[in-house]
Design an enzyme around this catalytic site. Sequence first.
Site, short mmCIF file in Angstrom:
data_model
loop_
_atom_site.label_atom_id
_atom_site.label_comp_id
_atom_site.label_asym_id
_atom_site.label_seq_id
_atom_site.Cartn_x
_atom_site.Cartn_y
_atom_site.Cartn_z
N SER A 1 10.16 -6.70 -4.56
CA SER A 1 9.15 -7.10 -3.46
C SER A 1 9.20 -8.39 -3.44
O SER A 1 9.74 -9.22 -4.55
CB SER A 1 7.87 -6.61 -3.46
OG SER A 1 7.40 -6.79 -5.01
N ARG A 2 8.72 -9.44 -2.46
CA ARG A 2 8.61 -10.86 -2.52
C ARG A 2 8.18 -11.45 -4.15
O ARG A 2 8.84 -12.28 -4.41
CB ARG A 2 7.69 -11.44 -1.42
CG ARG A 2 8.61 -11.70 0.05
CD ARG A 2 7.80 -11.97 0.99
NE ARG A 2 6.64 -10.94 1.26
CZ ARG A 2 5.74 -11.04 2.10
NH1 ARG A 2 5.90 -11.71 3.06
NH2 ARG A 2 4.98 -9.98 2.45
N ARG B 1 10.45 0.21 9.28
CA ARG B 1 10.91 0.26 10.62
C ARG B 1 12.48 -0.01 10.69
O ARG B 1 13.08 -0.26 9.68
CB ARG B 1 10.49 -1.27 10.91
CG ARG B 1 9.02 -1.52 11.47
CD ARG B 1 8.58 -0.67 12.75
NE ARG B 1 7.42 -0.62 13.09
CZ ARG B 1 6.46 0.22 12.78
NH1 ARG B 1 6.75 1.46 12.28
NH2 ARG B 1 5.21 0.16 13.12
N GLU C 1 13.19 3.32 19.73
CA GLU C 1 12.76 4.53 19.74
C GLU C 1 12.16 4.97 21.35
O GLU C 1 11.76 4.22 21.79
CB GLU C 1 11.50 4.93 18.67
CG GLU C 1 12.05 4.54 17.38
CD GLU C 1 10.76 4.49 16.16
OE1 GLU C 1 9.61 4.63 16.63
OE2 GLU C 1 11.20 4.36 15.20
N ARG D 1 0.81 -1.18 -0.04
CA ARG D 1 0.06 -0.01 -0.03
C ARG D 1 0.92 1.19 -0.17
O ARG D 1 0.63 2.27 -0.90
CB ARG D 1 -0.89 0.02 1.34
CG ARG D 1 -2.04 -1.07 1.10
CD ARG D 1 -2.87 -0.55 2.59
NE ARG D 1 -3.64 -1.86 2.79
CZ ARG D 1 -3.60 -2.53 3.80
NH1 ARG D 1 -2.30 -2.53 4.29
NH2 ARG D 1 -4.32 -3.67 3.84
N ILE D 2 1.83 1.32 0.95
CA ILE D 2 2.46 2.74 1.01
C ILE D 2 3.47 2.52 0.01
O ILE D 2 3.62 3.64 -0.71
CB ILE D 2 3.23 2.79 2.37
CG1 ILE D 2 2.04 2.61 3.63
CG2 ILE D 2 4.03 3.75 2.51
CD1 ILE D 2 2.54 2.47 5.02
N HIS E 1 9.61 9.47 13.90
CA HIS E 1 8.67 8.64 13.80
C HIS E 1 7.01 9.34 13.68
O HIS E 1 6.25 9.00 14.58
CB HIS E 1 8.59 7.52 14.84
CG HIS E 1 7.86 6.27 14.14
ND1 HIS E 1 7.96 4.87 14.63
CD2 HIS E 1 6.88 5.91 13.02
CE1 HIS E 1 7.09 4.17 13.89
NE2 HIS E 1 6.50 4.74 13.31
C1 DGY Z 1 2.75 2.84 11.59
O1 DGY Z 1 1.69 3.24 12.11
O2 DGY Z 1 3.20 1.51 12.11
C2 DGY Z 1 3.74 3.62 10.92
O3 DGY Z 1 5.24 3.55 11.30
C3 DGY Z 1 3.38 5.09 10.78
O4 DGY Z 1 4.35 5.83 10.82
#
Ligand code: DGY
Length: 322
Positions: free
Chosen positions: A177-178, A239, A268, A157-158, A287
């Site tokens: 991608s996979r 991540r 974080e 999606r992103i 983040h």
């Molecule tokens: C999440 O919501 O997991 C994303 O990292 C948003 O930034």
Amino acid sequence: MGGKIFLTRTLHDFALKELRKKYQIEIHSGKIPIPKTKLRSKIKDVDGLICFPYDNIDEELIKEGKNLRVISTYSVGFDHIDTEFAKKKKIRVGYTPEVLTDATADMALALLLDISRRMTEGDRVIRNGKWKEVYGAFDYVGADLQGKTIGILGLGRIGSTFAKRAKALEMKILYHSRKPVSKSKEKTLNAKYVSFEKLITQSDFVSIHVPHTKETDRLFGMDVFRKMKKSAFLINTSRGKVIDERDLAKALKKKVIAGAGLDVFEKEPIDENHPFVKLQNIVLAPHIGSSTKETRMKMAEITVKNLNLGINGKRPIYSVGY
Ligand code: DGY
């Protein structure tokens, strides 16, 4: 059904109001993340937990939640939750995809523009009173985007939404991608499937859009940075653990790659002594990929809905596995 809810951070008033109608709620308001010992004591008698990506909801913690029926995370990512163990314990896990797709893709774009045009660096120059000394033909020289190659890792999606933005900027789009996406999607996005090796060696910019899994853990280390172009920039809004941070700090310091823009980190919040903080060729964001007013409200709405469903033994709207 009523019950007790614990939130590791507060949410919007409308969401709290909704929760208070049904449950007895308690909210952590101290430092981020909530200390593990405190969370362990809180989880003991709650029926539902609302958590955030920086909370580590592992097996040990879940075991303490004797009454726990649902974990509702205020995020699309859920790698901070031991979802396998939760499933074993028949605890529902809800998350918030879709509503944050545009905001997170925009954040990747913002980092791309910032690091390639040295905006934050320029901001530092002004605030430190150095503009009068640094202003010539070779100062603040950035990189064009038009005609350059962007390598997108993960076309979910992103990643796909980010590809639309890159297409509008007239960039050449490679992705890995996979498995490849459909031919029609490739055509719409003007994106070409390549191996991971080709993605990292041929791209001027690499943007990461994969979740953190065993396969992607520290995928970007020195061996990868050495294969990337010296002029390449790395963007990460997925991540932090997908990158080996020590290696990236070394690679940026030694100019193995040109720069990076990061919204996510291994642990974080990062502290002020983190090696990234001393580097100029990196843009750091705390983040905030999903952090627009509209998106954050939608996330709160889903988080509450997921919790309500899960506490009643039903599948959350967005549910991990079970
Ligand atoms: C999440 O919501 O997991 C994303 O990292 C948003 O930034």
